[in-house]
Design a protein around this motif. Structure first.
Motif, PDB file in Angstrom:
ATOM      1  N   TRP A  26      60.651  64.164  52.687  1.00 20.25           N
ATOM      2  CA  TRP A  26      60.685  64.740  54.028  1.00 20.25           C
ATOM      3  C   TRP A  26      59.683  65.890  54.101  1.00 20.25           C
ATOM      4  O   TRP A  26      58.958  66.032  55.085  1.00 20.25           O
ATOM      5  CB  TRP A  26      62.092  65.223  54.350  1.00 20.25           C
ATOM      6  N   ILE A  27      59.629  66.706  53.055  1.00 19.18           N
ATOM      7  CA  ILE A  27      58.675  67.810  53.000  1.00 19.18           C
ATOM      8  C   ILE A  27      57.245  67.266  53.018  1.00 19.18           C
ATOM      9  O   ILE A  27      56.382  67.797  53.713  1.00 19.18           O
ATOM     10  CB  ILE A  27      58.936  68.692  51.764  1.00 19.18           C
ATOM     11  N   ALA A  28      56.993  66.178  52.281  1.00 16.55           N
ATOM     12  CA  ALA A  28      55.656  65.563  52.278  1.00 16.55           C
ATOM     13  C   ALA A  28      55.284  65.091  53.679  1.00 16.55           C
ATOM     14  O   ALA A  28      54.134  65.259  54.114  1.00 16.55           O
ATOM     15  CB  ALA A  28      55.609  64.400  51.287  1.00 16.55           C
ATOM     16  N   ALA A  29      56.229  64.522  54.395  1.00 18.49           N
ATOM     17  CA  ALA A  29      55.959  64.071  55.766  1.00 18.49           C
ATOM     18  C   ALA A  29      55.658  65.259  56.675  1.00 18.49           C
ATOM     19  O   ALA A  29      54.754  65.187  57.522  1.00 18.49           O
ATOM     20  CB  ALA A  29      57.142  63.270  56.303  1.00 18.49           C
ATOM     21  N   MET A  30      56.375  66.360  56.506  1.00 12.79           N
ATOM     22  CA  MET A  30      56.115  67.550  57.322  1.00 12.79           C
ATOM     23  C   MET A  30      54.764  68.174  56.983  1.00 12.79           C
ATOM     24  O   MET A  30      54.038  68.610  57.881  1.00 12.79           O
ATOM     25  CB  MET A  30      57.235  68.585  57.137  1.00 12.79           C
ATOM     26  N   VAL A  31      54.393  68.195  55.701  1.00  6.48           N
ATOM     27  CA  VAL A  31      53.078  68.715  55.303  1.00  6.48           C
ATOM     28  C   VAL A  31      51.989  67.869  55.930  1.00  6.48           C
ATOM     29  O   VAL A  31      50.978  68.397  56.404  1.00  6.48           O
ATOM     30  CB  VAL A  31      52.953  68.765  53.763  1.00  6.48           C
ATOM     31  N   LEU A  71      45.230  62.159  51.824  1.00  6.77           N
ATOM     32  CA  LEU A  71      46.045  61.558  50.770  1.00  6.77           C
ATOM     33  C   LEU A  71      47.454  61.249  51.273  1.00  6.77           C
ATOM     34  O   LEU A  71      48.050  60.239  50.880  1.00  6.77           O
ATOM     35  CB  LEU A  71      46.084  62.482  49.559  1.00  6.77           C
ATOM     36  N   GLY A  72      47.987  62.085  52.152  1.00  3.12           N
ATOM     37  CA  GLY A  72      49.292  61.792  52.750  1.00  3.12           C
ATOM     38  C   GLY A  72      49.235  60.546  53.617  1.00  3.12           C
ATOM     39  O   GLY A  72      50.172  59.749  53.647  1.00  3.12           O
ATOM     40  N   GLY A  73      48.129  60.369  54.329  1.00  2.34           N
ATOM     41  CA  GLY A  73      47.947  59.162  55.122  1.00  2.34           C
ATOM     42  C   GLY A  73      47.864  57.921  54.258  1.00  2.34           C
ATOM     43  O   GLY A  73      48.422  56.870  54.597  1.00  2.34           O
ATOM     44  N   LEU A  74      47.178  58.033  53.120  1.00  2.00           N
ATOM     45  CA  LEU A  74      47.136  56.897  52.185  1.00  2.00           C
ATOM     46  C   LEU A  74      48.532  56.573  51.662  1.00  2.00           C
ATOM     47  O   LEU A  74      48.890  55.403  51.512  1.00  2.00           O
ATOM     48  CB  LEU A  74      46.194  57.208  51.023  1.00  2.00           C
ATOM     49  N   ARG A 117      58.318  51.889  47.438  1.00  2.00           N
ATOM     50  CA  ARG A 117      59.371  52.831  47.794  1.00  2.00           C
ATOM     51  C   ARG A 117      59.921  53.588  46.580  1.00  2.00           C
ATOM     52  O   ARG A 117      60.340  54.727  46.701  1.00  2.00           O
ATOM     53  CB  ARG A 117      60.483  52.109  48.534  1.00  2.00           C
ATOM     54  N   VAL A 118      59.900  52.957  45.412  1.00  2.00           N
ATOM     55  CA  VAL A 118      60.428  53.601  44.217  1.00  2.00           C
ATOM     56  C   VAL A 118      59.526  54.754  43.775  1.00  2.00           C
ATOM     57  O   VAL A 118      59.997  55.780  43.314  1.00  2.00           O
ATOM     58  CB  VAL A 118      60.557  52.558  43.073  1.00  2.00           C
ATOM     59  N   ASN A 119      58.228  54.619  43.930  1.00  2.00           N
ATOM     60  CA  ASN A 119      57.275  55.620  43.440  1.00  2.00           C
ATOM     61  C   ASN A 119      56.806  56.598  44.512  1.00  2.00           C
ATOM     62  O   ASN A 119      55.803  57.283  44.314  1.00  2.00           O
ATOM     63  CB  ASN A 119      56.060  54.902  42.844  1.00  2.00           C
ATOM     64  N   GLN A 120      57.500  56.690  45.610  1.00  2.00           N
ATOM     65  CA  GLN A 120      57.060  57.562  46.698  1.00  2.00           C
ATOM     66  C   GLN A 120      56.968  59.023  46.278  1.00  2.00           C
ATOM     67  O   GLN A 120      56.010  59.710  46.628  1.00  2.00           O
ATOM     68  CB  GLN A 120      58.029  57.465  47.880  1.00  2.00           C
ATOM     69  N   LEU A 121      57.948  59.498  45.556  1.00  2.00           N
ATOM     70  CA  LEU A 121      57.959  60.907  45.161  1.00  2.00           C
ATOM     71  C   LEU A 121      56.774  61.225  44.259  1.00  2.00           C
ATOM     72  O   LEU A 121      56.115  62.247  44.421  1.00  2.00           O
ATOM     73  CB  LEU A 121      59.273  61.259  44.473  1.00  2.00           C
ATOM     74  N   ARG A 122      56.493  60.334  43.308  1.00  4.43           N
ATOM     75  CA  ARG A 122      55.336  60.541  42.434  1.00  4.43           C
ATOM     76  C   ARG A 122      54.033  60.524  43.231  1.00  4.43           C
ATOM     77  O   ARG A 122      53.140  61.324  42.988  1.00  4.43           O
ATOM     78  CB  ARG A 122      55.283  59.456  41.354  1.00  4.43           C
ATOM     79  N   LEU A 123      53.940  59.612  44.167  1.00  3.53           N
ATOM     80  CA  LEU A 123      52.732  59.504  44.980  1.00  3.53           C
ATOM     81  C   LEU A 123      52.555  60.745  45.859  1.00  3.53           C
ATOM     82  O   LEU A 123      51.442  61.267  45.983  1.00  3.53           O
ATOM     83  CB  LEU A 123      52.797  58.238  45.838  1.00  3.53           C
ATOM     84  N   ALA A 124      53.629  61.243  46.431  1.00  4.17           N
ATOM     85  CA  ALA A 124      53.550  62.454  47.258  1.00  4.17           C
ATOM     86  C   ALA A 124      53.169  63.662  46.405  1.00  4.17           C
ATOM     87  O   ALA A 124      52.351  64.489  46.814  1.00  4.17           O
ATOM     88  CB  ALA A 124      54.885  62.695  47.960  1.00  4.17           C
ATOM     89  N   SER A 125      53.744  63.774  45.218  1.00  8.52           N
ATOM     90  CA  SER A 125      53.408  64.882  44.320  1.00  8.52           C
ATOM     91  C   SER A 125      51.959  64.801  43.874  1.00  8.52           C
ATOM     92  O   SER A 125      51.251  65.816  43.815  1.00  8.52           O
ATOM     93  CB  SER A 125      54.322  64.868  43.098  1.00  8.52           C
ATOM     94  N   ALA A 126      51.506  63.609  43.570  1.00 11.56           N
ATOM     95  CA  ALA A 126      50.105  63.422  43.161  1.00 11.56           C
ATOM     96  C   ALA A 126      49.156  63.768  44.298  1.00 11.56           C
ATOM     97  O   ALA A 126      48.088  64.354  44.073  1.00 11.56           O
ATOM     98  CB  ALA A 126      49.884  61.984  42.700  1.00 11.56           C
ATOM     99  N   ALA A 179      45.073  67.369  46.225  1.00  9.44           N
ATOM    100  CA  ALA A 179      44.538  68.190  47.315  1.00  9.44           C
ATOM    101  C   ALA A 179      44.306  69.628  46.843  1.00  9.44           C
ATOM    102  O   ALA A 179      43.297  70.244  47.183  1.00  9.44           O
ATOM    103  CB  ALA A 179      45.475  68.166  48.514  1.00  9.44           C
ATOM    104  N   ALA A 180      45.227  70.161  46.057  1.00  4.40           N
ATOM    105  CA  ALA A 180      45.072  71.525  45.540  1.00  4.40           C
ATOM    106  C   ALA A 180      43.870  71.619  44.601  1.00  4.40           C
ATOM    107  O   ALA A 180      43.099  72.586  44.670  1.00  4.40           O
ATOM    108  CB  ALA A 180      46.348  71.966  44.832  1.00  4.40           C
ATOM    109  N   VAL A 181      43.685  70.630  43.749  1.00  5.98           N
ATOM    110  CA  VAL A 181      42.544  70.628  42.823  1.00  5.98           C
ATOM    111  C   VAL A 181      41.229  70.541  43.600  1.00  5.98           C
ATOM    112  O   VAL A 181      40.264  71.247  43.301  1.00  5.98           O
ATOM    113  CB  VAL A 181      42.669  69.473  41.804  1.00  5.98           C
ATOM    114  N   ILE A 182      41.178  69.693  44.614  1.00  6.78           N
ATOM    115  CA  ILE A 182      39.964  69.552  45.423  1.00  6.78           C
ATOM    116  C   ILE A 182      39.637  70.866  46.130  1.00  6.78           C
ATOM    117  O   ILE A 182      38.486  71.317  46.137  1.00  6.78           O
ATOM    118  CB  ILE A 182      40.124  68.399  46.430  1.00  6.78           C
ATOM    119  N   ALA A 183      40.646  71.505  46.718  1.00  5.05           N
ATOM    120  CA  ALA A 183      40.419  72.778  47.416  1.00  5.05           C
ATOM    121  C   ALA A 183      39.976  73.867  46.447  1.00  5.05           C
ATOM    122  O   ALA A 183      39.074  74.656  46.749  1.00  5.05           O
ATOM    123  CB  ALA A 183      41.683  73.200  48.160  1.00  5.05           C
TER     124      ALA A 183
END
Length: 115
Positions: free
Chosen positions: A13-18, A75-78, A89-98, A103-107
């Motif tokens: 949910w936090i990933a969707a809000m971000v 990346l969130g759109g991807l 659906r099982v790996n959503q949390l890992r994908l959102a964290s990645a 994004a932080a590394v790129i910035a």
């Protein structure tokens, strides 16, 4: 006052809000982009003055934030595309964290380069 909703503590949910907030941040940048384009049409001196202002450290840090917003939104759109079109659906949390970490590394890499 009511208790916090349990879904608001969910990382996805936090990933969707971000993702939504980053889209709003990118939309807030657009008037400045259009201003720069308009100044380029008015003449070189107006554009040079604007570009001189963009060399300040505050603007460079803001550009780093903009790069972060762009990367996290992309990346969130991807992530959304993968979730909607594949059985991820099982790996959503890992994908959102990645997506957030990438994004932080790129910035950070952008800021190191421009500062």
């Amino acid at each position: 006052m009511s208790a916090p909703r349990s879904y608001c503590r969910n990382a996805l949910w936090i990933a969707a809000m971000v993702h939504r907030i980053s889209g709003l941040g990118l939309a807030a940048f657009l008037p400045f982009h259009f201003l720069a384009l308009g100044l380029s049409l008015q003449g070189a001196s107006e554009l040079d003055g604007f570009l001189h202002w963009t060399d300040t450290p505050v603007v460079k840090i803001a550009e780093g934030g903009l790069v972060f917003l762009l990367a996290v939104h992309f990346l969130g759109g991807l992530r959304v595309l993968f979730v909607e079109n594949f059985d991820w659906r099982v790996n959503q949390l890992r994908l959102a964290s990645a997506a957030g970490a990438t994004a932080a590394v790129i910035a950070f890499a952008f800021l190191v380069r421009v500062l």
